[in-house]
Design a protein around this motif. Structure first.
Motif, PDB file in Angstrom:
ATOM      1  N   HIS A  27       0.862  -1.167   0.000  1.00 25.05           N
ATOM      2  CA  HIS A  27       0.000   0.000   0.000  1.00 25.05           C
ATOM      3  C   HIS A  27       0.910   1.230   0.000  1.00 25.05           C
ATOM      4  CE1 HIS A  27      -2.547   2.895   2.433  1.00 25.05           C
ATOM      5  NE2 HIS A  27      -3.297   2.646   1.396  1.00 25.05           N
ATOM      6  N   ARG A  28       0.731   2.128  -0.957  1.00 23.70           N
ATOM      7  CA  ARG A  28       1.560   3.330  -1.015  1.00 23.70           C
ATOM      8  C   ARG A  28       0.682   4.558  -1.150  1.00 23.70           C
ATOM      9  NH1 ARG A  28       6.761   4.890  -4.792  1.00 23.70           N
ATOM     10  NH2 ARG A  28       6.970   6.980  -3.935  1.00 23.70           N
ATOM     11  N   ARG A  29       1.005   5.564  -0.344  1.00 17.81           N
ATOM     12  CA  ARG A  29       0.391   6.882  -0.436  1.00 17.81           C
ATOM     13  C   ARG A  29       1.535   7.891  -0.392  1.00 17.81           C
ATOM     14  NH1 ARG A  29      -2.955   4.417  -2.308  1.00 17.81           N
ATOM     15  NH2 ARG A  29      -5.035   4.005  -1.550  1.00 17.81           N
ATOM     16  N   GLY A  30       1.846   8.461  -1.536  1.00 17.51           N
ATOM     17  CA  GLY A  30       2.955   9.415  -1.605  1.00 17.51           C
ATOM     18  C   GLY A  30       4.273   8.732  -1.303  1.00 17.51           C
ATOM     19  N   GLU A  31       4.974   9.237  -0.310  1.00 19.40           N
ATOM     20  CA  GLU A  31       6.287   8.686   0.048  1.00 19.40           C
ATOM     21  C   GLU A  31       6.207   7.624   1.145  1.00 19.40           C
ATOM     22  OE1 GLU A  31       8.979  11.854   0.960  1.00 19.40           O
ATOM     23  OE2 GLU A  31       8.551  12.908  -0.905  1.00 19.40           O
ATOM     24  N   TYR A  32       5.001   7.224   1.528  1.00 15.88           N
ATOM     25  CA  TYR A  32       4.814   6.266   2.613  1.00 15.88           C
ATOM     26  C   TYR A  32       4.338   4.928   2.054  1.00 15.88           C
ATOM     27  CZ  TYR A  32       5.226  10.475   5.340  1.00 15.88           C
ATOM     28  OH  TYR A  32       5.696  11.639   5.884  1.00 15.88           O
ATOM     29  N   VAL A  33       5.083   3.877   2.367  1.00 12.28           N
ATOM     30  CA  VAL A  33       4.787   2.537   1.866  1.00 12.28           C
ATOM     31  C   VAL A  33       4.734   1.568   3.045  1.00 12.28           C
ATOM     32  CG1 VAL A  33       5.601   0.651   0.387  1.00 12.28           C
ATOM     33  CG2 VAL A  33       6.034   3.027  -0.278  1.00 12.28           C
ATOM     34  N   ILE A  34       3.733   0.694   3.036  1.00  8.89           N
ATOM     35  CA  ILE A  34       3.693  -0.421   3.985  1.00  8.89           C
ATOM     36  C   ILE A  34       3.363  -1.681   3.202  1.00  8.89           C
ATOM     37  CG2 ILE A  34       3.051   0.949   6.006  1.00  8.89           C
ATOM     38  CD1 ILE A  34       0.200  -0.154   5.659  1.00  8.89           C
ATOM     39  N   GLY A  35       3.867  -2.799   3.666  1.00  3.59           N
ATOM     40  CA  GLY A  35       3.570  -4.042   2.974  1.00  3.59           C
ATOM     41  C   GLY A  35       3.976  -5.256   3.781  1.00  3.59           C
ATOM     42  N   ARG A  36       3.636  -6.394   3.225  1.00  4.92           N
ATOM     43  CA  ARG A  36       3.983  -7.677   3.837  1.00  4.92           C
ATOM     44  C   ARG A  36       4.090  -8.715   2.732  1.00  4.92           C
ATOM     45  NH1 ARG A  36       0.193 -10.135   8.304  1.00  4.92           N
ATOM     46  NH2 ARG A  36       1.542  -8.887   9.601  1.00  4.92           N
ATOM     47  N   TYR A  37       5.067  -9.600   2.870  1.00  6.88           N
ATOM     48  CA  TYR A  37       5.085 -10.779   2.009  1.00  6.88           C
ATOM     49  C   TYR A  37       5.465 -11.981   2.835  1.00  6.88           C
ATOM     50  CZ  TYR A  37      10.231 -10.483   1.511  1.00  6.88           C
ATOM     51  OH  TYR A  37      11.582 -10.442   1.735  1.00  6.88           O
ATOM     52  N   ASP A  50       7.307  -8.025   7.245  1.00 12.35           N
ATOM     53  CA  ASP A  50       6.520  -6.788   7.296  1.00 12.35           C
ATOM     54  C   ASP A  50       7.490  -5.645   7.046  1.00 12.35           C
ATOM     55  OD1 ASP A  50       3.816  -7.677   8.182  1.00 12.35           O
ATOM     56  OD2 ASP A  50       4.972  -8.444   9.887  1.00 12.35           O
ATOM     57  N   TYR A  51       7.136  -4.743   6.139  1.00  8.94           N
ATOM     58  CA  TYR A  51       8.061  -3.664   5.820  1.00  8.94           C
ATOM     59  C   TYR A  51       7.327  -2.337   5.674  1.00  8.94           C
ATOM     60  CZ  TYR A  51       6.534  -4.515   0.992  1.00  8.94           C
ATOM     61  OH  TYR A  51       5.782  -4.692  -0.146  1.00  8.94           O
ATOM     62  N   SER A  52       8.105  -1.271   5.838  1.00  5.80           N
ATOM     63  CA  SER A  52       7.596   0.074   5.649  1.00  5.80           C
ATOM     64  C   SER A  52       8.746   0.940   5.134  1.00  5.80           C
ATOM     65  CB  SER A  52       7.039   0.652   6.952  1.00  5.80           C
ATOM     66  OG  SER A  52       8.073   0.766   7.907  1.00  5.80           O
ATOM     67  N   ALA A  53       8.377   2.018   4.488  1.00  4.15           N
ATOM     68  CA  ALA A  53       9.369   2.979   4.009  1.00  4.15           C
ATOM     69  C   ALA A  53       8.748   4.360   4.048  1.00  4.15           C
ATOM     70  CB  ALA A  53       9.818   2.631   2.595  1.00  4.15           C
ATOM     71  N   ASP A  54       9.545   5.328   4.510  1.00  3.84           N
ATOM     72  CA  ASP A  54       9.095   6.714   4.513  1.00  3.84           C
ATOM     73  C   ASP A  54      10.323   7.622   4.508  1.00  3.84           C
ATOM     74  OD1 ASP A  54       9.839   7.550   7.309  1.00  3.84           O
ATOM     75  OD2 ASP A  54       8.383   6.017   7.845  1.00  3.84           O
ATOM     76  N   PRO A  55      10.136   8.914   4.237  1.00  2.00           N
ATOM     77  CA  PRO A  55      11.281   9.810   4.124  1.00  2.00           C
ATOM     78  C   PRO A  55      12.061   9.989   5.428  1.00  2.00           C
ATOM     79  CG  PRO A  55       9.275  10.882   3.304  1.00  2.00           C
ATOM     80  CD  PRO A  55       8.875   9.576   3.907  1.00  2.00           C
ATOM     81  N   ASN A 102      12.420  -0.091   6.472  1.00  2.34           N
ATOM     82  CA  ASN A 102      12.529  -0.941   7.659  1.00  2.34           C
ATOM     83  C   ASN A 102      11.779  -2.236   7.404  1.00  2.34           C
ATOM     84  OD1 ASN A 102      13.822   0.760   9.849  1.00  2.34           O
ATOM     85  ND2 ASN A 102      12.250   2.129   9.056  1.00  2.34           N
ATOM     86  N   ALA A 103      12.367  -3.339   7.822  1.00  2.00           N
ATOM     87  CA  ALA A 103      11.719  -4.640   7.651  1.00  2.00           C
ATOM     88  C   ALA A 103      11.849  -5.445   8.937  1.00  2.00           C
ATOM     89  CB  ALA A 103      12.355  -5.398   6.499  1.00  2.00           C
ATOM     90  N   GLN A 104      10.785  -6.142   9.271  1.00  2.00           N
ATOM     91  CA  GLN A 104      10.793  -7.073  10.399  1.00  2.00           C
ATOM     92  C   GLN A 104      10.512  -8.459   9.832  1.00  2.00           C
ATOM     93  OE1 GLN A 104       7.859  -5.584  13.121  1.00  2.00           O
ATOM     94  NE2 GLN A 104       9.269  -4.077  13.966  1.00  2.00           N
ATOM     95  N   VAL A 105      11.423  -9.379  10.095  1.00  2.00           N
ATOM     96  CA  VAL A 105      11.321 -10.734   9.554  1.00  2.00           C
ATOM     97  C   VAL A 105      11.066 -11.702  10.692  1.00  2.00           C
ATOM     98  CG1 VAL A 105      12.518 -12.525   8.232  1.00  2.00           C
ATOM     99  CG2 VAL A 105      12.982 -10.105   7.749  1.00  2.00           C
ATOM    100  N   ARG A 106      10.114 -12.592  10.471  1.00  2.68           N
ATOM    101  CA  ARG A 106       9.872 -13.641  11.458  1.00  2.68           C
ATOM    102  C   ARG A 106       9.586 -14.952  10.723  1.00  2.68           C
ATOM    103  NH1 ARG A 106       4.988 -10.824  11.325  1.00  2.68           N
ATOM    104  NH2 ARG A 106       3.142 -12.136  11.281  1.00  2.68           N
TER     105      ARG A 106
END
Length: 105
Positions: free
Chosen positions: A58-68, A81-86, A91-95
């Motif tokens: 899911h992306r809105r402008g410069e903010y992204v969240i996701g999961r695979y 689970d990952y996210s990215a912003d300015p 950042n990613a969290q792996v389990r």
């Protein structure tokens, strides 16, 4: 035959340049000022090959969240689970979870 292939190739180049140029030239401010916005998801469950995975983003402008997630050869499910912003960057969290946990849910 070679003349037809060359003509087709040139036509594809001209068409691609025209389409690309038309899109850029007709809406240059819109391309620059519009923040990216999208959502996507998919999943694969192929019992024949054992390929099991899914993703959403899911992306809105410069903010992204996701999961695979995917099933690893050792029988665990890897979830990222990952996210990215300015401000914080990517950042990613792996389990990992055993498949048996998934079968009880």
């Amino acid at each position: 035959m070679n003349t037809m292939i060359i003509s087709l190739f040139l036509c594809l180049i001209v068409c691609a340049a025209t389409i690309e140029g038309g899109i850029i030239a007709s809406h240059p401010d819109e391309l620059i000022s519009s923040p990216a916005q999208y959502e996507f998801q998919y999943s694969v469950h192929d019992s024949h090959t054992g390929d099991v995975k899914d993703q959403f983003e899911h992306r809105r402008g410069e903010y992204v969240i996701g999961r695979y997630s995917l099933i690893e050869p050792d029988g665990h499910r890897r979830i990222v689970d990952y996210s990215a912003d300015p401000l914080l960057g990517f950042n990613a969290q792996v389990r990992r979870e055993p498949i048996s946990i998934l079968q009880h849910h």
